[in-house]
Motif scaffolding. Structure first.
Motif, PDB file in Angstrom:
ATOM      1  N   PHE B 179       0.845  -1.192   0.000  1.00  0.00           N
ATOM      2  CA  PHE B 179       0.000   0.000   0.000  1.00  0.00           C
ATOM      3  C   PHE B 179       0.879   1.240   0.000  1.00  0.00           C
ATOM      4  CE2 PHE B 179       0.470  -1.223   4.507  1.00  0.00           C
ATOM      5  CZ  PHE B 179       0.794  -0.037   5.146  1.00  0.00           C
ATOM      6  N   VAL B 180       0.260   2.385  -0.190  1.00  0.00           N
ATOM      7  CA  VAL B 180       0.963   3.659  -0.038  1.00  0.00           C
ATOM      8  C   VAL B 180       0.535   4.228   1.319  1.00  0.00           C
ATOM      9  CG1 VAL B 180       1.212   6.028  -0.896  1.00  0.00           C
ATOM     10  CG2 VAL B 180       1.074   4.109  -2.508  1.00  0.00           C
ATOM     11  N   TYR B 181       1.486   4.732   2.066  1.00  0.00           N
ATOM     12  CA  TYR B 181       1.233   5.280   3.396  1.00  0.00           C
ATOM     13  C   TYR B 181       1.008   6.784   3.241  1.00  0.00           C
ATOM     14  CZ  TYR B 181       2.285   6.017   8.469  1.00  0.00           C
ATOM     15  OH  TYR B 181       2.258   6.339   9.802  1.00  0.00           O
ATOM     16  N   ALA B 182      -0.231   7.210   3.475  1.00  0.00           N
ATOM     17  CA  ALA B 182      -0.540   8.633   3.348  1.00  0.00           C
ATOM     18  C   ALA B 182      -0.455   9.306   4.714  1.00  0.00           C
ATOM     19  CB  ALA B 182      -1.947   8.806   2.769  1.00  0.00           C
ATOM     20  N   ALA B 183       0.456  10.246   4.835  1.00  0.00           N
ATOM     21  CA  ALA B 183       0.577  11.001   6.089  1.00  0.00           C
ATOM     22  C   ALA B 183      -0.570  12.015   6.123  1.00  0.00           C
ATOM     23  CB  ALA B 183       1.917  11.715   6.137  1.00  0.00           C
ATOM     24  N   SER B 184      -1.408  11.914   7.160  1.00  0.00           N
ATOM     25  CA  SER B 184      -2.655  12.683   7.188  1.00  0.00           C
ATOM     26  C   SER B 184      -2.424  14.184   7.251  1.00  0.00           C
ATOM     27  CB  SER B 184      -3.492  12.262   8.389  1.00  0.00           C
ATOM     28  OG  SER B 184      -2.849  12.655   9.589  1.00  0.00           O
ATOM     29  N   THR B 185      -1.336  14.577   7.902  1.00  0.00           N
ATOM     30  CA  THR B 185      -1.050  16.003   8.037  1.00  0.00           C
ATOM     31  C   THR B 185       0.437  16.212   7.845  1.00  0.00           C
ATOM     32  OG1 THR B 185      -0.696  15.710  10.391  1.00  0.00           O
ATOM     33  CG2 THR B 185      -2.858  16.474   9.729  1.00  0.00           C
ATOM     34  N   MET B 186       0.834  17.449   7.769  1.00  0.00           N
ATOM     35  CA  MET B 186       2.249  17.768   7.755  1.00  0.00           C
ATOM     36  C   MET B 186       2.721  17.702   9.203  1.00  0.00           C
ATOM     37  SD  MET B 186       2.981  18.148   4.654  1.00  0.00           S
ATOM     38  CE  MET B 186       4.614  18.909   4.715  1.00  0.00           C
ATOM     39  N   GLY B 187       3.638  16.823   9.493  1.00  0.00           N
ATOM     40  CA  GLY B 187       4.114  16.743  10.860  1.00  0.00           C
ATOM     41  C   GLY B 187       4.695  15.381  11.178  1.00  0.00           C
ATOM     42  N   VAL B 188       4.885  15.138  12.462  1.00  0.00           N
ATOM     43  CA  VAL B 188       5.497  13.897  12.920  1.00  0.00           C
ATOM     44  C   VAL B 188       4.430  13.046  13.609  1.00  0.00           C
ATOM     45  CG1 VAL B 188       7.762  14.935  13.180  1.00  0.00           C
ATOM     46  CG2 VAL B 188       6.181  14.978  15.111  1.00  0.00           C
ATOM     47  N   THR B 189       4.808  11.819  13.985  1.00  0.00           N
ATOM     48  CA  THR B 189       3.841  10.938  14.626  1.00  0.00           C
ATOM     49  C   THR B 189       3.402  11.522  15.961  1.00  0.00           C
ATOM     50  OG1 THR B 189       5.606   9.676  15.694  1.00  0.00           O
ATOM     51  CG2 THR B 189       4.819   8.878  13.550  1.00  0.00           C
ATOM     52  N   GLY B 190       2.154  11.197  16.341  1.00  0.00           N
ATOM     53  CA  GLY B 190       1.626  11.686  17.608  1.00  0.00           C
ATOM     54  C   GLY B 190       0.124  11.804  17.503  1.00  0.00           C
ATOM     55  N   THR B 191      -0.519  11.959  18.657  1.00  0.00           N
ATOM     56  CA  THR B 191      -1.981  12.053  18.627  1.00  0.00           C
ATOM     57  C   THR B 191      -2.399  13.485  18.339  1.00  0.00           C
ATOM     58  OG1 THR B 191      -2.017  12.450  20.998  1.00  0.00           O
ATOM     59  CG2 THR B 191      -2.223  10.186  20.281  1.00  0.00           C
ATOM     60  N   ARG B 192      -3.541  13.635  17.689  1.00  0.00           N
ATOM     61  CA  ARG B 192      -4.037  14.965  17.370  1.00  0.00           C
ATOM     62  C   ARG B 192      -5.538  15.045  17.630  1.00  0.00           C
ATOM     63  NH1 ARG B 192       0.056  14.006  14.048  1.00  0.00           N
ATOM     64  NH2 ARG B 192       1.649  15.597  13.744  1.00  0.00           N
ATOM     65  N   GLU B 193      -6.007  16.263  17.787  1.00  0.00           N
ATOM     66  CA  GLU B 193      -7.432  16.487  18.037  1.00  0.00           C
ATOM     67  C   GLU B 193      -8.285  15.923  16.916  1.00  0.00           C
ATOM     68  OE1 GLU B 193      -9.057  18.594  20.700  1.00  0.00           O
ATOM     69  OE2 GLU B 193      -7.235  17.739  21.591  1.00  0.00           O
ATOM     70  N   SER B 194      -7.859  16.199  15.692  1.00  0.00           N
ATOM     71  CA  SER B 194      -8.659  15.737  14.562  1.00  0.00           C
ATOM     72  C   SER B 194      -7.765  15.370  13.398  1.00  0.00           C
ATOM     73  CB  SER B 194      -9.625  16.839  14.123  1.00  0.00           C
ATOM     74  OG  SER B 194      -8.884  17.920  13.594  1.00  0.00           O
ATOM     75  N   VAL B 195      -8.270  14.524  12.552  1.00  0.00           N
ATOM     76  CA  VAL B 195      -7.564  14.183  11.326  1.00  0.00           C
ATOM     77  C   VAL B 195      -8.165  15.053  10.233  1.00  0.00           C
ATOM     78  CG1 VAL B 195      -7.044  12.345   9.692  1.00  0.00           C
ATOM     79  CG2 VAL B 195      -7.205  11.833  12.132  1.00  0.00           C
ATOM     80  N   GLY B 196      -7.372  15.931   9.699  1.00  0.00           N
ATOM     81  CA  GLY B 196      -7.906  16.987   8.825  1.00  0.00           C
ATOM     82  C   GLY B 196      -8.477  16.491   7.508  1.00  0.00           C
ATOM     83  N   LEU B 197      -9.088  17.410   6.814  1.00  0.00           N
ATOM     84  CA  LEU B 197      -9.667  17.131   5.492  1.00  0.00           C
ATOM     85  C   LEU B 197      -8.594  16.737   4.492  1.00  0.00           C
ATOM     86  CD1 LEU B 197     -12.263  20.020   5.028  1.00  0.00           C
ATOM     87  CD2 LEU B 197     -12.712  17.566   5.317  1.00  0.00           C
ATOM     88  N   ALA B 198      -7.381  17.238   4.741  1.00  0.00           N
ATOM     89  CA  ALA B 198      -6.285  16.991   3.800  1.00  0.00           C
ATOM     90  C   ALA B 198      -6.079  15.499   3.591  1.00  0.00           C
ATOM     91  CB  ALA B 198      -5.003  17.638   4.314  1.00  0.00           C
ATOM     92  N   ALA B 199      -6.364  14.698   4.623  1.00  0.00           N
ATOM     93  CA  ALA B 199      -6.117  13.261   4.526  1.00  0.00           C
ATOM     94  C   ALA B 199      -6.989  12.621   3.441  1.00  0.00           C
ATOM     95  CB  ALA B 199      -6.370  12.603   5.882  1.00  0.00           C
ATOM     96  N   GLU B 200      -8.276  12.951   3.454  1.00  0.00           N
ATOM     97  CA  GLU B 200      -9.160  12.332   2.466  1.00  0.00           C
ATOM     98  C   GLU B 200      -8.789  12.778   1.051  1.00  0.00           C
ATOM     99  OE1 GLU B 200     -13.340  12.665   3.283  1.00  0.00           O
ATOM    100  OE2 GLU B 200     -13.873  11.342   1.621  1.00  0.00           O
ATOM    101  N   GLU B 201      -8.469  14.068   0.931  1.00  0.00           N
ATOM    102  CA  GLU B 201      -8.051  14.576  -0.378  1.00  0.00           C
ATOM    103  C   GLU B 201      -6.796  13.860  -0.871  1.00  0.00           C
ATOM    104  OE1 GLU B 201      -7.586  18.800   0.020  1.00  0.00           O
ATOM    105  OE2 GLU B 201      -9.693  19.050   0.624  1.00  0.00           O
ATOM    106  N   LEU B 202      -5.873  13.617   0.063  1.00  0.00           N
ATOM    107  CA  LEU B 202      -4.622  12.956  -0.313  1.00  0.00           C
ATOM    108  C   LEU B 202      -4.877  11.515  -0.748  1.00  0.00           C
ATOM    109  CD1 LEU B 202      -1.562  12.948  -0.566  1.00  0.00           C
ATOM    110  CD2 LEU B 202      -1.402  12.457   1.889  1.00  0.00           C
ATOM    111  N   VAL B 203      -5.777  10.830  -0.063  1.00  0.00           N
ATOM    112  CA  VAL B 203      -6.103   9.454  -0.441  1.00  0.00           C
ATOM    113  C   VAL B 203      -6.690   9.432  -1.851  1.00  0.00           C
ATOM    114  CG1 VAL B 203      -7.623   7.488   0.042  1.00  0.00           C
ATOM    115  CG2 VAL B 203      -6.380   8.611   1.913  1.00  0.00           C
ATOM    116  N   THR B 204      -7.609  10.343  -2.109  1.00  0.00           N
ATOM    117  CA  THR B 204      -8.224  10.419  -3.441  1.00  0.00           C
ATOM    118  C   THR B 204      -7.158  10.690  -4.512  1.00  0.00           C
ATOM    119  OG1 THR B 204     -10.212  11.329  -2.410  1.00  0.00           O
ATOM    120  CG2 THR B 204     -10.010  11.583  -4.788  1.00  0.00           C
ATOM    121  N   ALA B 205      -6.293  11.649  -4.229  1.00  0.00           N
ATOM    122  CA  ALA B 205      -5.257  12.014  -5.208  1.00  0.00           C
ATOM    123  C   ALA B 205      -4.276  10.863  -5.424  1.00  0.00           C
ATOM    124  CB  ALA B 205      -4.514  13.260  -4.721  1.00  0.00           C
ATOM    125  N   THR B 206      -3.966  10.135  -4.348  1.00  0.00           N
ATOM    126  CA  THR B 206      -3.003   9.036  -4.465  1.00  0.00           C
ATOM    127  C   THR B 206      -3.608   7.897  -5.285  1.00  0.00           C
ATOM    128  OG1 THR B 206      -2.121   9.668  -2.313  1.00  0.00           O
ATOM    129  CG2 THR B 206      -1.447   7.531  -3.160  1.00  0.00           C
TER     130      THR B 206
END
Lengths: 439, 280
Positions: B179-206
């Motif tokens: 598979f291709v590993y899509a990094a949901s946001t710009m940044g490093v590993t760690g927990t976040r409040e929310s997984v941004g919209l950018a993630a879904e867009e990136l999956v679609t584009a990939t």
């Protein structure tokens, strides 16, 4: 550019230079220097590295950029930096011969006299101008001794950029005055409390910041390491050191030096000086890395004597590492040389035999430090003192082998103001001096 | 792109897609708090519902990792973890799951380079490993690893990020297997409040760039977030939220319980992702 005569060293290089055959050694482009260099970074940074390279290439072809940088060099930094002959220092290599002439003459390229006190400003101004062209508003930097951090904070103040400097907690204590200096200039200094708490970990934190904030932030990397285009770009911003020195030597002595020497941490001051002489076969190039407490002690930063090729911070290069590829901590009395890897161009010059790299111990460096203070009235940075110690060694070797009429050029990459406390402790000059509590 | 059929991980993702859900991909580092207990932790995670396992090699300079994984890696190294220990865990996963749970190694490049890229690939395949995720190795620099992985049919999982250009998405999709590993946001590993919209867009584009399977990582820590990401991604990758359960001072068995509980919540999130419209 004039045609270069066929040189033996070039013949040996045909394979490693497959894509670069038309170039002189001084003009070799990234991403690879022989088998070294590259871009071993998270994909998230690739777009920024591509943008940076494109902007850099555009700037290289833009006379306006060159003019602006030249103006800053002259009016702000104080370039050209002088070339100083140091005969009383040179006399410690060998006294005058029977004819009364000194067998060895030593010249210092005075990068210590630049604004902010070291060569670092050359690269910082170049990159800061690129930041403005890219429209970014924030710069981050790593620093060990604090020289690069101070230079970056300076350029950020000059050009109105937000500036954050990452510095290992260990180093913020060793170089407390430089922390204050950066803060006076408006920068935020972030002490790094993970890993070995030194330069390598400051770079890790800077990379993590960059991955997170890359849309508006530029990582103003301070030496010829890191992913492409940094090794090539930082060399280009420092090549002025060697170009000036070459011209000054020709003017002063009427010929090129026999030996050119510099200290090598990441290797920017060395590469900047070496670059102008890479294609002159008659000039021997020496890089001196931190031998710390001696190679056999394991406490050193001698990547060529005690390391092996590997990947760290985006580039393949010589690296202090264990059998598992884990980075081994480096050690040096000089924070600026205390780094486990080295610029990929140096690894390449090492492997093709164009430059020789030797370790200089803490003790040797401090002896040379004191010698320059007392014979010439110049207090060098402890980093640069490694080059001075190296040139004493090389000079004596040449004289022992019967050499005479030798001209040695050393890069005095920085001044020692920042190191006065360290030196005072080393030489026991402080009242009630304790060896503890000073780290 | 055409090699996806040879990947065990891809086959597992397809199988799960057939049952109407995304995969839960769980990360833990080898050797924390020691090798034996890291094996216990990984098998606990498998029993609690992880579909694909990602085993991290601790490294001194993990530039893509945030504080939680850094802490675990530092402790693992201090406890004497070695690169070869990752093979022990891979073997244990294969044995424990009867080969149904693909085990991927996640490693920064230098430990593998030092081990010997070909030797590592050979030993990983022999241990029953499915392949490797390489956070600091982009396809452009991966000729040696790629050749070794192709020879042995190992997965090559590269990352894409919200900053990746279309050209880079194509390059990476083409170079990846598994598979291709899509990094949901710009940044490093760690927990976040929310997984941004950018993630879904990136999956679609990939996917548009040619990737057959795209899993999303970075910042997923709750069942709710897993449900959200599981709606559109082939897999939901969780690391820090799992590692964090092991970092407490509680007795080891309590920590394993906490790990099992968090894994269960994430698995439930993934399971309901496509049945309730995704946001539960």
């Amino acid at each position: 550019m004039p045609e270069q005569p066929e040189q033996p060293v070039r013949d040996a290089l045909t394979e490693t230079l497959a894509d670069q055959v038309a170039e002189k050694l001084a003009d070799v482009h990234g991403p690879y220097f022989g088998q070294f260099g590259g871009r071993y970074v998270p994909e998230a940074l690739i777009a920024a590295l591509d943008e940076l390279e494109a902007e850099f290439r555009k700037a290289q072809g833009d006379p306006g950029f060159a003019a602006e940088l030249s103006r800053l060099h002259r009016d702000y930094t104080g370039r050209p930096s002088p070339l100083t002959e140091v005969p009383r220092f040179a006399a410690h290599i060998a006294g005058p011969g029977d004819d009364g002439a000194a067998p060895v003459r030593v010249f210092l390229k005075r990068e210590d006299l630049n604004h902010t006190g070291s060569h670092k400003i050359n690269n910082v101004l170049g990159q800061a101008l690129l930041v403005k062209r890219m429209g970014k508003t924030r710069v981050i930097a790593e620093t060990g001794a604090g020289q690069h951090g101070v230079a970056t904070a300076t350029a950020a103040a000059l050009l109105g950029l937000e500036c954050v400097v990452y510095m290992g907690e260990e180093d913020t204590r060793r170089q407390a005055l430089n922390v204050a200096r950066m803060e006076l200039l408006g920068a935020t200094v972030v002490p790094v409390t993970v890993g070995t708490r030194t330069l390598k970990d400051a770079i890790n934190e800077a990379l993590r910041d960059w991955v997170t904030n890359v849309d508006h932030t530029h990582y103003l990397l301070g030496t010829v390491t890191g992913p492409h285009p940094f090794p090539e770009m930082v060399r280009e911003f420092h090549r002025i050191i060697g170009e000036e020195a070459r011209e000054q030597m020709l003017e002063r002595v009427g010929r090129l030096p026999d030996v050119v020497a510099a200290c090598v941490g990441g290797g920017s001051n060395a590469l900047g000086l070496f670059n102008a002489f890479l294609d002159d076969d008659g000039v021997a190039l020496y890089g001196f890395e931190a031998g710390g407490e001696g190679i056999e002690s394991g406490r050193h930063a001698a990547r060529f004597s005690g390391g092996a090729p590997g990947v760290l911070h985006g580039a393949r290069s010589y690296l202090l590492q264990d059998d598992d590829g884990q980075t081994r901590p480096s050690h040096s009395v000089s924070a600026g040389l205390d780094y486990p890897s080295v610029g990929p161009a140096h690894s390449w010059l090492h492997d093709i035999g164009r430059a020789a790299y030797e370790p200089v111990t803490d003790a040797e460096a401090m002896e040379a430090f004191q010698l320059l203070c007392r014979t010439e009235g110049i207090i060098p940075a402890i980093e640069s003192a490694h080059a001075l110690a190296g040139v004493l060694r090389v000079g004596r070797r040449i004289v022992e082998d019967g050499g005479s009429d030798q001209v040695l050029l050393v890069n005095l990459s920085g001044r020692g103001d920042k190191d006065v406390a360290t030196a005072a402790r080393w030489f026991g000059l402080l009242d009630g001096d304790a060896t503890e509590g000073d780290q | 792109m055409s090699t996806a059929t040879t990947s065990r991980t891809a086959a597992r993702l397809d199988e799960l897609a057939g049952t109407g859900r995304a995969a839960l991909v769980g990360y833990l580092p080898v050797g924390f708090p020691d090798v034996a207990r890291s094996v216990e932790a990984v098998t606990t995670m498998v029993d609690a519902g992880v579909d694909v396992v990602e085993i991290g090699v601790p490294y001194t300079d993990p530039v893509m990792d945030g504080p939680v994984i850094q802490r675990a890696a530092e402790a693992a190294l201090a406890a004497g973890a070695r690169v070869r220990d990752v093979l022990t865990v891979v073997e244990a996963v294969a044995e424990h799951s009867g080969g149904t749970v693909p085990a991927l190694v996640m490693s920064y490049y230098n430990p593998v380079l030092r081990y010997g890229v070909e030797a590592f690939a050979r030993d990983l395949a022999a241990a029953g490993g499915a392949g490797m995720i390489t956070p600091d190795l982009i396809p452009d620099e991966a000729a040696e690893w790629s050749a070794a992985a192709d020879e042995l049919g190992l997965d090559k999982v590269y990352l894409v990020a919200p900053s990746s250009t279309a050209e880079r998405l194509h390059l990476t999709a083409r170079a990846s297997r598994g598979f291709v590993y899509a990094a949901s946001t710009m940044g490093v590993t760690g927990t976040r409040e929310s997984v941004g919209l950018a993630a879904e867009e990136l999956v679609t584009a990939t996917r548009s760039a040619g990737a057959d399977h795209v899993c999303v990582g970075l910042g997923v820590s709750t069942g709710e977030q897993a449900a959200e990401v599981g709606r559109y991604a082939d897999g939901v990758i969780v690391g820090s939220a799992l590692v964090r359960t092991l970092l407490s001072d509680d007795p080891w068995t309590d920590r394993l319980d906490a790990l099992g509980r968090v894994t269960g919540e994430l698995a439930a999130g993934v399971a309901r992702a496509r049945t309730t419209g995704g946001d539960s």
